[in-house]
Design a protein around this motif. Structure first.
Motif, PDB file in Angstrom:
ATOM      1  N   THR A 169       0.835  -1.206   0.000  1.00 42.38           N
ATOM      2  CA  THR A 169       0.000   0.000   0.000  1.00 42.38           C
ATOM      3  C   THR A 169       0.867   1.252   0.000  1.00 42.38           C
ATOM      4  O   THR A 169       0.628   2.197  -0.781  1.00 42.38           O
ATOM      5  N   ARG A 170       1.882   1.285   0.854  1.00 45.77           N
ATOM      6  CA  ARG A 170       2.760   2.457   0.885  1.00 45.77           C
ATOM      7  C   ARG A 170       3.507   2.633  -0.438  1.00 45.77           C
ATOM      8  O   ARG A 170       3.550   3.719  -1.015  1.00 45.77           O
ATOM      9  N   ALA A 171       4.102   1.536  -0.931  1.00 42.18           N
ATOM     10  CA  ALA A 171       4.933   1.638  -2.124  1.00 42.18           C
ATOM     11  C   ALA A 171       4.097   1.969  -3.358  1.00 42.18           C
ATOM     12  O   ALA A 171       4.445   2.883  -4.121  1.00 42.18           O
ATOM     13  N   TRP A 172       3.010   1.242  -3.573  1.00 46.41           N
ATOM     14  CA  TRP A 172       2.199   1.497  -4.755  1.00 46.41           C
ATOM     15  C   TRP A 172       1.641   2.916  -4.747  1.00 46.41           C
ATOM     16  O   TRP A 172       1.618   3.583  -5.784  1.00 46.41           O
ATOM     17  N   THR A 173       1.236   3.390  -3.590  1.00 44.52           N
ATOM     18  CA  THR A 173       0.718   4.764  -3.506  1.00 44.52           C
ATOM     19  C   THR A 173       1.795   5.768  -3.899  1.00 44.52           C
ATOM     20  O   THR A 173       1.526   6.770  -4.573  1.00 44.52           O
ATOM     21  N   GLY A 174       3.035   5.491  -3.524  1.00 46.82           N
ATOM     22  CA  GLY A 174       4.137   6.395  -3.842  1.00 46.82           C
ATOM     23  C   GLY A 174       4.449   6.487  -5.319  1.00 46.82           C
ATOM     24  O   GLY A 174       5.065   7.472  -5.763  1.00 46.82           O
TER      25      GLY A 174
END
Length: 234
Positions: free
Chosen positions: A143-148
């Protein structure tokens, strides 16, 4: 045999992952052996791979480096080492996804499907599907990486599905290499890492488990660093 002294270890993230995860995996294990971790952030979009390779070039401008990464990052580290043998002092290769053409490798299939799903339904819906049923820690990382990655996410996933080093190419790299695998990772089969370790002339394979990485990110980094130390001593 001459020994090249590195000034840093440069670690590239995997497909859809980020520098935050790479740093959590490698920074402390590398510091324990006196090496500085450099973790370039991904540059989302179709030029993702070119930007990763450029980051390795930039770091090596100050002198030889240890190149490495996770999944796609491991592939690119080897690709870079083949082009820059005089600047590569060693390799840290965690969770390689395949050798040669991607074909139906699980990591390649996942990236291709993810890119198509994002383009068809949008990033939010695709992310919901990607994290359904996975361990909570992995869902949080995704979630953190894809959002970034923002609007560059689909292109970033798609461009990662490319040929990895072949076993014949790996056999040409005469530097110590630590190879790490998770024996319970269906996306990055441990058999691929084992084949890489056998093909590399000076390599050692160390393993851990995803369930351990879930509570201790550094377990994966320790496995790779331990492999490197063993390869140096071989």
């Amino acid at each position: 045999m001459s020994v090249i002294q590195p000034h840093a270890a440069v670690l590239i993230p995997g497909t859809g992952s980020d520098d935050v995860f790479v740093r959590a995996v490698f920074e402390v294990p590398l510091a324990a052996v006196g090496l500085r971790a450099v973790t370039p952030a991904p540059v989302p979009g179709p030029d993702l791979v070119a930007a990763h390779l450029a980051a390795l070039d930039a770091a090596a401008a100050a002198g030889p480096i240890i190149a490495g990464g996770i999944s796609l990052g491991a592939h690119l580290a080897v690709e870079w080492a083949l082009r820059n043998p005089d600047l590569c002092a060693g390799l840290l290769l965690a969770l390689p996804g395949w050798s040669g053409e991607p074909d139906d490798a699980p990591a390649a299939v996942a990236a291709t499907f993810g890119a198509a799903d994002i383009r068809a339904r949008g990033a939010a819906a695709a992310l919901d599907s990607a994290v359904a049923g996975v361990a909570p820690w992995l869902a949080a990382e995704l979630t953190r990486a894809w959002t970034g990655y923002g609007l560059g996410l689909a292109d970033s996933l798609a461009v990662a599905v490319r040929p990895a080093p072949t076993l014949d190419e790996l056999a040409k790299i005469d530097v110590p290499a630590g190879v790490a695998a998770c024996v319970d990772d269906p996306v990055h089969p441990a058999e691929v890492a084992a084949a890489w370790a056998r093909a590399l002339p000076r390599a050692a394979l160390c393993t851990t488990r995803l369930e351990i990485v879930g509570v201790d990110r550094e377990a994966l980094g320790r496995a790779a660093v331990l492999g490197l130390l063993r390869a140096r001593g071989a």
